[in-house]
Design an enzyme around this catalytic site. Structure first.
Site, PDB file in Angstrom:
ATOM      1  N   ASN A 199       0.852  -1.174   0.009  1.00  0.00           N
ATOM      2  CA  ASN A 199      -0.017   0.008   0.024  1.00  0.00           C
ATOM      3  C   ASN A 199       0.792   1.289  -0.033  1.00  0.00           C
ATOM      4  OD1 ASN A 199      -2.972   1.319   0.753  1.00  0.00           O
ATOM      5  ND2 ASN A 199      -1.334   2.134   2.253  1.00  0.00           N
ATOM      6  N   GLU A 200       0.798   2.167  -1.053  1.00  0.00           N
ATOM      7  CA  GLU A 200       1.345   3.462  -1.040  1.00  0.00           C
ATOM      8  C   GLU A 200       2.850   3.325  -0.613  1.00  0.00           C
ATOM      9  OE1 GLU A 200      -0.489   6.395   1.252  1.00  0.00           O
ATOM     10  OE2 GLU A 200      -2.386   6.151  -0.146  1.00  0.00           O
ATOM     11  N   TYR A 254      -6.654  16.046   0.606  1.00  0.00           N
ATOM     12  CA  TYR A 254      -4.961  16.334   1.046  1.00  0.00           C
ATOM     13  C   TYR A 254      -4.535  17.615  -0.183  1.00  0.00           C
ATOM     14  CZ  TYR A 254      -4.693  12.747   4.343  1.00  0.00           C
ATOM     15  OH  TYR A 254      -5.066  11.899   5.285  1.00  0.00           O
ATOM     16  N   TRP A 282     -12.585   5.280   2.350  1.00  0.00           N
ATOM     17  CA  TRP A 282     -11.813   5.112   3.365  1.00  0.00           C
ATOM     18  C   TRP A 282     -12.109   6.026   4.654  1.00  0.00           C
ATOM     19  CZ3 TRP A 282      -7.821   1.998   4.714  1.00  0.00           C
ATOM     20  CH2 TRP A 282      -6.733   2.231   5.772  1.00  0.00           C
TER      21      TRP A 282
HETATM   22  C1  GCB Z   1      -3.829   6.613   2.897  1.00  0.00           C
HETATM   23  C2  GCB Z   1      -3.356   5.410   3.666  1.00  0.00           C
HETATM   24  C3  GCB Z   1      -4.071   5.246   4.981  1.00  0.00           C
HETATM   25  C4  GCB Z   1      -4.526   6.329   5.603  1.00  0.00           C
HETATM   26  C5  GCB Z   1      -5.102   7.525   4.708  1.00  0.00           C
HETATM   27  C6  GCB Z   1      -5.411   8.576   5.430  1.00  0.00           C
HETATM   28  O1  GCB Z   1      -3.640   6.746   1.785  1.00  0.00           O
HETATM   29  O2  GCB Z   1      -3.387   4.275   2.981  1.00  0.00           O
HETATM   30  O3  GCB Z   1      -3.361   4.197   5.725  1.00  0.00           O
HETATM   31  O4  GCB Z   1      -5.179   6.164   6.870  1.00  0.00           O
HETATM   32  O5  GCB Z   1      -4.552   7.685   3.521  1.00  0.00           O
HETATM   33  O6  GCB Z   1      -6.560   8.706   6.076  1.00  0.00           O
HETATM   34  O7  GCB Z   1      -4.779   9.379   5.110  1.00  0.00           O
END
Ligand code: GCB
Length: 888
Positions: free
Chosen positions: A429-430, A502, A576
């Site tokens: 992941n990332e 972001y 997410w």
């Molecule tokens: C992401 C990550 C995750 C973070 C999320 C965030 O890209 O994979 O682990 O919690 O962003 O909330 O910034």
């Protein structure tokens, strides 16, 4: 043999520390193998430096507890930076059963975060690294063989950061330490289905061919013989239909050498038209595997599986059982308020039910393998899964890191192989979010090459271990992936995208997806993450990126759902995250919490949960989307200098999948609306000052569904001195555009500059704009009103209220998290010319990150109103919040 085992059971029940806490149906029909839950009667000692394995050590003062347990339920959220990442001990007694004979006892740990050493009677039985996969150890030879003897099980658990054990990223989520999942005791015949083949079930079931009419089931397995002589044995696999009918079987003859293992493999044609597993029809078949020696059953296990087939298509998306299925997804972390990661099976199940009720059909287990209860629930509820190993954000270049990653991957795949819910295995992941050293600097070529090599190796291992599923990785917006052609590695290309959060604008999301689709038309695409955070206390009529208002989370989610719907080539997308979760690195408006959940950390739904439900579910959904905004401030038009007169206009939104929704305000219909393409309908409605009854109604076929709530409307005083406009109180979130609701339901309204007759600041500007707007994500100590303090005005001269005469209490809220140098920001405060605070040096008086509150009672007379002066001594004065309340 059966008779002996019945006696054994009686013997067991009389042993106190070995009472079966949970005996599944399998155990009753399976006298050859016993599984006992060992969650009770543990003792805990925080100090991991002691010789906790020593049987002579007195543990009578240790903390008695029941598993699951973590020692980090509180400290990851308190104001001390960091949380305890260290070693601790757990101990428990285990009584040697009567009549153990030649049987073997194994301990099975579902998950210990993140290094475990298991000792039996002072001897090391096993050690394991990795906090998210199960492990098993044979303890038979370490036990005192005398029946009824007491044995000491001691487990040293260590969650300290280890560069060789993924995850090494500290920034993503809390690595709660402890034996935080179930522990079992297994008792098996010396001839048994292997229990310690990567702690897998020892039987692997997949389907080699499935059509609507027929299915061919492959069953592979490993049989272990712990006897000193070899055995000829028969393995009988019987397939049971969801209704329990026998629908196929096969016999395999095996010779197993002494203290050795033998594999078997068989294929069975299903003797019925397969009942296909899908989210709408989560039917489970079962394989019963029996191992017989000389006609006597020596072991029997059952494993559930499902019959389905699927693939991802770059143009058409996801196809399940020959039909297109759009993946309506979300992500899940496993922790919960008050429990850390130590959830009971029941709590895991509840979570999956909440996700299913939302109408989702897809769940990414971000960022690590989860508890057996999670996988079982997904199988039964019909949730398609992505499961991954915690290789995220960055890697270590050591060989140990690489080996541990590969090992975890193999554990995950072997342990969860039979779950029909799983469709994709994730390996990274990332991975370029940080460099190897944790910084954001440009990665060296050598480091990048290592990352790429590991990505290739992990992906190849997935394909080798499980060709029936699809490999994936979650990418973010780093140039490295293209440079290293990493998008060509996995079978499914997934992106984590945060446009409009972001950085960037909301609409860049769809544009960027289209660009990727064009750049790699042969790659199936998926969105593994998109999300925005919120806080139930924050709202705005002018929501902005990263302000953590509910209003912005809603706008963000609606905007994304719309863009996702417009792109049929996309196989699906996962929000997410389903739940707010613990992450000490997030110091947003609730410190230590990642607030992007559709549900709060305690599982209360946010309004956005219902947006997804309305879009995802086929059940009737109707929700007035204002549960997190129950008190509304009536803003006058910006040009008017008059008090807004009731009734005030407010936007009220309803999320519904009905064709038409009617809104009723205080008993009067304000009309029916058709929800838009993302199931939102909004009315501008007049509200009376005070409490208003809001009701929404919709017809689903013949069924009427309704939702009701109270919304309180409060006028915002503008012309304070105006006759007949009784002034009571005013709370201002200085330097911010956001409304903040405090514990007492006072609304700290957005700031404004002073206008004669009204109120506001004189001079000053919001703190320098950062990625987070005018607030900064920082933990402000000594308060839980963090968001109020996170934005402030710098260089303020005055705060003025043209109040009618009377007695008032003025409260000032300040902090200066950006400045820790004494004597650089010093100011005096005067209230109506009376000095009330002199030489206030926030860096000195309240430590820079600590909230400072001052209160002053003042008599306003002769129509002069209230003026608070901020007089600089050094640097520029700052102010975060001000309230003025009439004293009675
Ligand atoms: C992401 C990550 C995750 C973070 C999320 C965030 O890209 O994979 O682990 O919690 O962003 O909330 O910034």
């Amino acid at each position: 043999r059966y008779l002996t085992v019945v006696l054994l059971l009686v013997g067991l029940v009389s042993q106190h520390s070995l009472v079966a806490e949970q005996t599944g149906a399998d155990d009753i029909s399976n006298p050859t193998r016993q599984t006992t839950l060992l969650n009770s009667d543990w003792r805990f000692e925080l100090d991991g430096t002691i010789e906790g394995q020593d049987p002579n050590l007195d543990d009578s003062q240790w903390l008695p507890l029941r598993l699951p347990h973590t020692w980090n339920t509180e400290d990851s959220f308190d104001e001390d930076p960091g949380y305890r990442r260290n070693a601790s001990w757990y101990r428990r007694n285990l009584v040697t059963p009567e009549n153990l004979g030649d049987e073997h006892l194994y301990l099975r740990f579902e998950g210990v975060n993140q290094r475990a050493e298991v000792y039996v009677n002072g001897q090391l039985a096993t050690h394991h690294v990795g906090g998210y996969t199960a492990f098993v150890c044979d303890i038979t030879s370490l036990l005192n063989p005398t029946p009824g003897a007491s044995n000491l099980i001691a487990v040293r658990v260590d969650n300290s950061w280890d560069p060789d054990v993924p995850p090494i990223a500290k920034i993503n989520f809390t690595i709660y330490g402890g034996i935080y999942r179930n522990v079992h005791l297994l008792r098996v015949d010396p001839v048994h289905i292997a229990v310690n083949d990567f702690a897998s079930p020892g039987v692997f079931i997949d389907t080699l061919l499935v059509t609507r009419k027929e299915a061919c089931v492959r069953i592979r397995g490993l049989v272990e013989n712990q006897d000193a002589s070899s055995h000829d044995c028969t393995v009988i696999n019987t397939i049971l239909s969801p209704e329990g009918r026998e629908v196929g079987s096969a016999r395999t003859e095996l010779t197993i050498p002494e203290t050795g293992r033998s594999e078997f493999e068989t294929t069975v044609g299903l003797q019925e038209t397969p009942q296909l597993w899908s989210p709408d029809n989560a039917v489970l078949y079962r394989v019963k595997t029996e191992v017989l020696v000389e006609g006597i059953v020596r072991d029997l296990v059952t494993n559930d599986f499902g019959i389905r087939w699927f693939h991802f298509d770059p143009e058409q998306g996801f196809i399940l059982n020959g039909e297109h299925l759009y993946l309506k997804g979300t992500n899940r972390h496993q922790d919960r308020e008050g429990f850390g990661n130590a959830l009971t099976d029941e709590q895991h199940r509840e979570d999956l039910e909440l996700i299913k009720q939302m109408g989702a059909n897809f769940l990414r287990l971000g960022h690590y393998p989860q508890a057996p209860a999670v996988l079982d629930s997904a199988d039964k509820l019909g949730l398609l899964l992505w499961e991954e190993i915690p290789v995220l954000t960055r890697i270590s270049e050591s060989d140990a890191f690489r080996q541990n990653s590969l090992h975890m991957l193999e554990e995950m795949i072997k342990q969860h192989f039979n779950h029909p819910s799983i469709i994709v295995w994730g390996s990274m992941n990332e991975i370029f979010l940080r460099n190897g050293d944790g910084t954001r600097s440009e990665p060296s070529e050598a480091y990048s090459a290592k990352v790429s090599k590991l990505a290739h190796d992990l992906d190849a291992r997935i394909r080798q271990l499980d060709p029936g599923r699809v490999s994936t990785m979650a990418f973010h917006d780093s140039r490295q992936y293209d440079k290293l052609s990493m998008l060509d590695i996995p079978q499914l290309v997934a992106f984590n995208r945060y446009f409009g959060w972001y950085g960037g604008g909301l609409s860049s999301f769809g544009r960027e997806l289209d660009r990727q689709h064009q750049a790699g038309p042969e790659r199936p695409l998926f969105i593994s993450e998109y999300g925005a955070g919120s806080d139930r206390r924050l709202n705005s009529i002018d929501p902005q990126r990263m302000d953590f208002t509910n209003s912005y989370q809603q706008a963000f989610a609606e905007g994304h759902l719309r863009q996702i719907k417009e792109r049929p080539y996309l196989s699906g997308a996962a929000w997410w995250n389903q739940f707010d979760f613990g992450n000490p690195y997030n110091q947003d408006t609730i410190p230590g919490i990642n607030q992007k959940g559709l549900m709060y950390f305690d599982r209360t739904p946010k309004d956005t949960y219902y947006l997804f439900q309305a879009n995802f579910s086929d059940e009737p959904v109707l929700h007035i989307a204002s549960r997190d905004w129950p008190i509304r401030i009536a803003y006058p038009s910006p040009k008017s200098n008059d008090s807004a007169e009731p009734p005030f206009e407010h936007a009220i939104k309803v999320y519904s999948n009905a064709d038409s929704v009617e809104l009723v305000v205080n008993g009067t219909s304000v009309g029916s609306r058709q929800p838009d393409d993302v199931c939102a309908a909004t009315w501008k409605v007049p509200l009376q000052e005070g409490v208003n009854q809001i009701a929404a109604q919709a017809k689903f076929d013949e069924k009427i569904v309704s939702d009701e709530m109270e919304i309180e409307s409060r006028g915002m005083p503008t012309n304070l001195a105006k006759e007949g406009d009784p002034f009571d109180a005013l709370y201002v979130n200085v330097g911010s555009h956001v409304e903040f609701r405090d514990h007492k339901d006072h609304i700290w309204i957005p700031d404004q500059s002073y206008q004669s007759g009204g109120w506001g600041h004189v001079a000053g500007k919001p703190r320098e704009l950062s990625a987070e707007g005018s607030r900064k994500s920082v933990d402000v100590f000594n308060t839980d009103e963090d968001p109020l303090y996170q934005s402030f005005l710098v260089g303020i001269n005055q705060y003025r209220f043209d109040l009618p005469d009377g007695r008032y209490r003025v409260t000032l809220k300040m902090n200066d998290y950006e400045n820790s140098d004494p004597a650089t920001r010093v100011f005096d405060i005067k209230v109506n010319n009376e000095p009330v605070v002199e030489n206030l040096d926030l860096a000195m008086q309240a430590d820079k990150q600590t909230a400072l509150v001052t209160e002053h009672v003042v008599e306003v007379s002769e129509g002069k109103g209230l003026i608070v002066d901020f007089v600089p001594v050094a640097g520029e004065p700052v102010l975060s919040g001000i309230s003025v309340v009439r004293e009675t």
